[in-house]
Design an enzyme around this catalytic site. Structure first.
Site, short mmCIF file in Angstrom:
data_model
loop_
_atom_site.label_atom_id
_atom_site.label_comp_id
_atom_site.label_asym_id
_atom_site.label_seq_id
_atom_site.Cartn_x
_atom_site.Cartn_y
_atom_site.Cartn_z
N GLY A 21 0.81 -1.21 0.00
CA GLY A 21 0.00 0.00 0.00
C GLY A 21 0.84 1.26 0.00
O GLY A 21 0.58 2.20 -0.74
N GLU B 239 1.50 5.79 7.58
CA GLU B 239 2.89 5.96 7.14
C GLU B 239 3.54 7.15 7.84
O GLU B 239 4.73 7.09 8.20
CB GLU B 239 2.96 6.13 5.62
CG GLU B 239 2.34 4.98 4.82
CD GLU B 239 2.86 3.62 5.21
OE1 GLU B 239 4.04 3.49 5.58
OE2 GLU B 239 2.07 2.65 5.16
N HIS C 54 4.63 6.28 11.36
CA HIS C 54 5.85 5.47 11.40
C HIS C 54 7.10 6.32 11.66
O HIS C 54 8.14 5.77 12.05
CB HIS C 54 6.04 4.73 10.07
CG HIS C 54 5.48 3.34 10.05
ND1 HIS C 54 5.72 2.42 11.05
CD2 HIS C 54 4.73 2.69 9.12
CE1 HIS C 54 5.13 1.28 10.75
NE2 HIS C 54 4.51 1.42 9.60
#
Length: 877
Positions: free
Chosen positions: A265, A302, A305
């Site tokens: 993804g 993301e 992260h």
């Protein structure tokens, strides 16, 4: 089987690297077929007299030098996986390596490759070794300085991690360069490079401390107008992480690049996220409500992260859930805060049950922290991600919100800049809360979905309510013996008036929070001063990822469906009733559906319930859920017919109310992805779906008029999705029209393939095989494969598990073709077979035959071999 078993990597064999990297510079001269990479690595030995063994594959070595002196070929050795240098200076030294790779020919999309002429990288988990020889492991962290050189005409945009340092033309050539430097140490899997002719959308974000961060999203030219939602989602993520976890962004720039060829993804490379473009591009005319919600969530994932994955990374790949499970939990909380927490919780549990529960109950079961693997790419699984998130959620439930935030702060303080372990993380939770989490740690070590059985009794005279809970976990591959887990269970006792009763537990007194902790194989709990018989609501909010069993009457389920204050258990009661009706019909009964229909009618008429929640209440358990409940000798065709029996009955009994919803939820203003609007549309098409099951002739006209007047992709896909369930010539006609309208948009062509994959009925496998010959279908494009083949295995249960075995044959043939092109994608498609052993003998024989055919194929990749071998052998390798 003739295939030789590849080597296995074990957690118990972990050893630190023999050398430490103090500094690293990379110089790329980009060419499609022959990209030159020069690395300059400052190393220091940490183990005396150790050989230096660096990972590398699918690259050509040009030269090696140490401290400026070129090595002769007899001073090092190279094989298909490693570069080994046995004799090295006793102190620090500089190693220079020059290699060549082939981005244009890299169909595996791992390392450096090209997507529609754009150079990009994907280095997680072990792709960096396809760029240059290096310590390609997460515990070796270095500061990167990167120079990129490429033709100016074809690659005007040159990006890498960190902050931009300088750039300019290369004298006397048609090329230019850019220099990037990342001040934060990172492992090789977080390296990123992008170069191409891209359009950029730019904005900025000011952090809580007042620092201005430049934001950029880069996409193929002509698609910049589809980036606004992604940019808003990025800024919302940055704000949320500051206010919820106190985490500010730490570089001057944050860039995102969207490409159309990507195995996953998205990827959280430090300061330069690379995305599958389906999770960036959105306009009302091209993206559905689901797309908008996914873009918002995945951009958040993301970005989060940056702290849980980048600033603190994993010591080894066995600790993968340390970054992924925790970050999934964080993105779930983000979406819950921005949207409906109740609806989001149900959606997450549906995903867990659809993807992770079957994994936990089959041959691919593994702990949240695995102990061995052949190919690490196979462990980017629902167990690591979704179950890993549930483990984090349980810890938060057990220690409380305040202690959890304190523990997260402690985790960031202790381990910033480190490659950490699960033990490090859980120790922070224990230290911050004062709780002993040693038994809880078993959630990371034991595979399988625990089963909690509930037995209750009420003593009206003594006014006591007794509850006995037993827990068990079935054996899983490599784990025959299971120990009791520490299971937090939210609960409520609901009185006849629909209100929660006070919880006065014997030996404890009034409970401060409606939670009990099951730690033994069997425990009993007595509640006092219970003035009337209550209805038990257990595992509220899905407080633990377990299955709950016990005798619950239909009357009690209907009561919970109409009265439970916990929205999850209210929905859960409806699912249990529907599942019971479907399984009884499957076994030959003619179950009464009136009570369930009446309960749904009351829920639909309840103005206090959100539209999105009502939409979920109308959704019945999927065929795979029913198969899991039946668990043995499953007939996929009969499950399909039994589920349709209930859908048809509800559509007929609720016809007038469903039509009223259809009229009431019509679009009256411009499209907006706000929660209220997405909820209204979800209810609209859920109502239409049941209505179509009960009155298909009526709905054909409704759907065709809806599509003809559609002003958004949500309308088109919502209507077409319903039409798939109508066995009529108009269904194929409308699908063909959709393709004609949108053939120029690759993301909408993916949607067309996905819709076609789900068309039920005889001959589904032949239809898939025919679609694979369509000019728009390409095995080299992961999204296209996931749409058609993944859509078939996951969204067309009866078609894939057809009694003829043709579904298995078509998918097995595809896996073998894919394996030589992109092993990661081939292995992911192979997981579609994970539940084959619960099928009846005819289907099991067919599936076994095709799995044997795959696993015995010479030169099969490690990725596909590991998955199919486990499918056949039911034991850890």
């Amino acid at each position: 089987m003739t295939q030789q078993t590849p080597a296995t990597t074990y957690l118990k064999d972990y050893r630190p690297a023999s050398f430490q990297i103090e500094k690293l510079s990379l110089d790329f001269a980009l060419e499609p077929k022959s990209t030159r990479v020069r690395s300059r690595i400052h190393l220091r030995p940490v183990e005396k007299n150790a050989a230096l063994v660096l990972n590398g594959e699918a690259i050509k070595l040009i030269r090696v030098s140490i401290d400026g002196k070129a090595l002769d070929t007899n001073e090092y050795s190279v094989d298909e996986n490693n570069l080994t240098i046995p004799a090295l200076p006793a102190s620090g030294f500089v190693l220079e390596i020059e290699t060549v790779c082939d981005p244009a020919g890299n169909t595996a999309l791992s390392g450096l490759y090209q997507s529609n002429g754009v150079y990009c990288t994907q280095c997680e988990a072990e792709g960096f070794r396809r760029i240059t020889y290096f310590y390609d492991r997460p515990d070796v962290m270095a500061r990167y300085r990167v120079r990129i050189e490429a033709p100016k005409a074809t690659c005007p945009v040159l990006l890498s991690n960190g902050n931009f340092v300088e750039g300019g033309d290369v004298a006397g050539t048609d090329r230019h360069f850019a220099m990037w430097e990342d001040p934060h140490p990172k492992p090789s899997y977080l390296f990123a490079l992008v170069a191409g002719d891209l359009a950029g959308v730019h904005d900025s974000f000011t952090t809580l401390s007042g620092r201005k961060v430049q934001l950029g999203i880069y996409v193929e030219k002509g698609k910049a107008d589809r980036c606004a939602w992604a940019m808003e989602s990025l800024k919302a993520s940055m704000r949320w992480d500051e206010t919820t976890f106190g985490r500010e962004y730490d570089l001057d720039v944050f860039n995102i690049v969207a490409v159309s060829d990507f195995n996953m993804g998205a990827m959280e490379n430090k300061g330069l996220n690379v995305f599958n473009d389906k999770y960036i591009l959105a306009l009302p005319a091209t993206a559905t409500d689901t797309d908008y919600i996914n873009i918002e969530a995945i951009i958040a994932h993301e970005y989060f992260h940056n702290w849980t994955g980048n600033r603190i990374t994993c010591r080894d790949w066995f600790q993968l859930c340390l970054k992924e499970g925790l970050t999934v939990f964080r993105d779930q909380e983000f979406s819950s805060d921005l949207r409906s927490r109740a609806v989001k919780r149900i959606a997450d549990v549906k995903t867990l049950r659809a993807r992770q529960f079957p994994e936990d109950g089959g041959p691919l079961a593994h702990p949240v922290r695995p102990t061995s693997y052949i190919e690490i790419n196979n462990f980017y699984t629902p167990t690591v991600y979704e179950k890993g998130a549930e483990v984090c959620r349980m810890m938060k439930t057990l220690i409380g919100d305040v202690a959890f935030r304190k523990a997260m702060d402690l985790y960031f303080e202790r381990h910033d800049g480190e490659a950490a372990t699960i033990e490090d993380f859980v120790r922070c939770m224990a230290d911050a809360s004062g709780r002993d989490l040693s038994q809880f740690f078993r959630w990371y070590e034991q595979a399988g979905t625990p089963r909690v059985e509930v037995a209750t009794s009420y003593d009206a005279k003594a006014r006591t309510f007794d509850m006995t809970l037993t827990q068990s976990t079935a054996p899983t591959p490599g784990q025959g013996e299971k120990l009791p887990l520490h299971i937090p269970l939210g609960l409520g006792l609901i009185g006849p008036d629909g209100e929660d009763m006070p919880l006065d537990m014997e030996g404890v007194g009034a409970l401060n929070s409606p939670l009990i902790e099951l730690t033994e194989e069997e425990q009993s709990f007595r509640f006092r001063n219970v003035i009337s018989r209550p209805v038990l609501s257990i595992n509220r909010g899905f407080s633990a990822p377990v299955s709950v069993g016990g005798i619950v009457s239909e009357a009690d389920q209907l009561f919970l469906m109409g009265n439970d204050k916990d929205t999850f258990n209210r929905w859960e009661a409806g699912q249990a009733l529907a599942k019971d009706i479907i399984t009884r019909h499957y076994r030959g009964d003619q179950p009464d559906t009136n009570g369930f229909a009446l309960a749904l009618r009351e829920a639909l008429g309840n103005s206090k319930l959100e539209d999105a929640f009502k939409a979920l209440m109308l959704g019945l358990p999927q065929e795979a859920d029913i198969a899991a409940a039946i668990a043995t000798e499953v007939d996929a065709d009969l499950i399909f017919r039994s589920r349709e029996f209930l859908r048809r009955a509800l559509g007929q009994k609720l016809k007038d109310q469903l039509l009223a919803i259809w009229s009431k939820t019509a679009e009256v203003s411009a499209y907006a992805p706000a929660p209220a609007d997405t909820g209204r549309r979800a209810l609209r098409y859920s109502a239409l779906s049941l209505l179509a099951a009960g009155a298909p002739e009526l709905c054909i006209g409704l759907i065709q008029r809806e599509i003809a007047a559609a002003s958004s992709m949500t309308t088109e896909i919502g209507s077409l999705g319903v039409m798939l369930g109508i066995n009529a010539a108009e269904t194929i006609i409308e699908l063909d029209k959709f393709y004609e309208r949108h053939a120029a948009d690759h993301l909408l062509v993916d949607k067309w393939f996905a819709l076609n994959a789900q068309v039920p009925g005889p001959g589904a496998a032949g239809r898939i095989e025919k679609l694979m010959q369509h000019p728009a279908f390409r095995l080299t494009t992961p999204n296209r494969v996931y749409a058609l083949i993944g859509g078939f295995t996951s969204g067309n249960f009866a078609g894939f598990h057809d009694g003829s075995g043709e579904g298995y044959r078509v998918v097995a043939d595809t896996i073998l073709k894919l394996d030589g092109i992109n092993p990661q994608v081939a292995a992911r498609v192979a997981t579609g077979f994970r539940s084959w052993r619960v099928m009846d003998q005819m289907r099991r024989d067919a599936a076994n035959r095709h799995l044997e055919r795959i696993v015995s194929t010479p030169k099969l990749s490690r990725d596909t071999f590991e998955i199919t071998h486990k499918m056949l052998n039911h034991q850890a390798l």
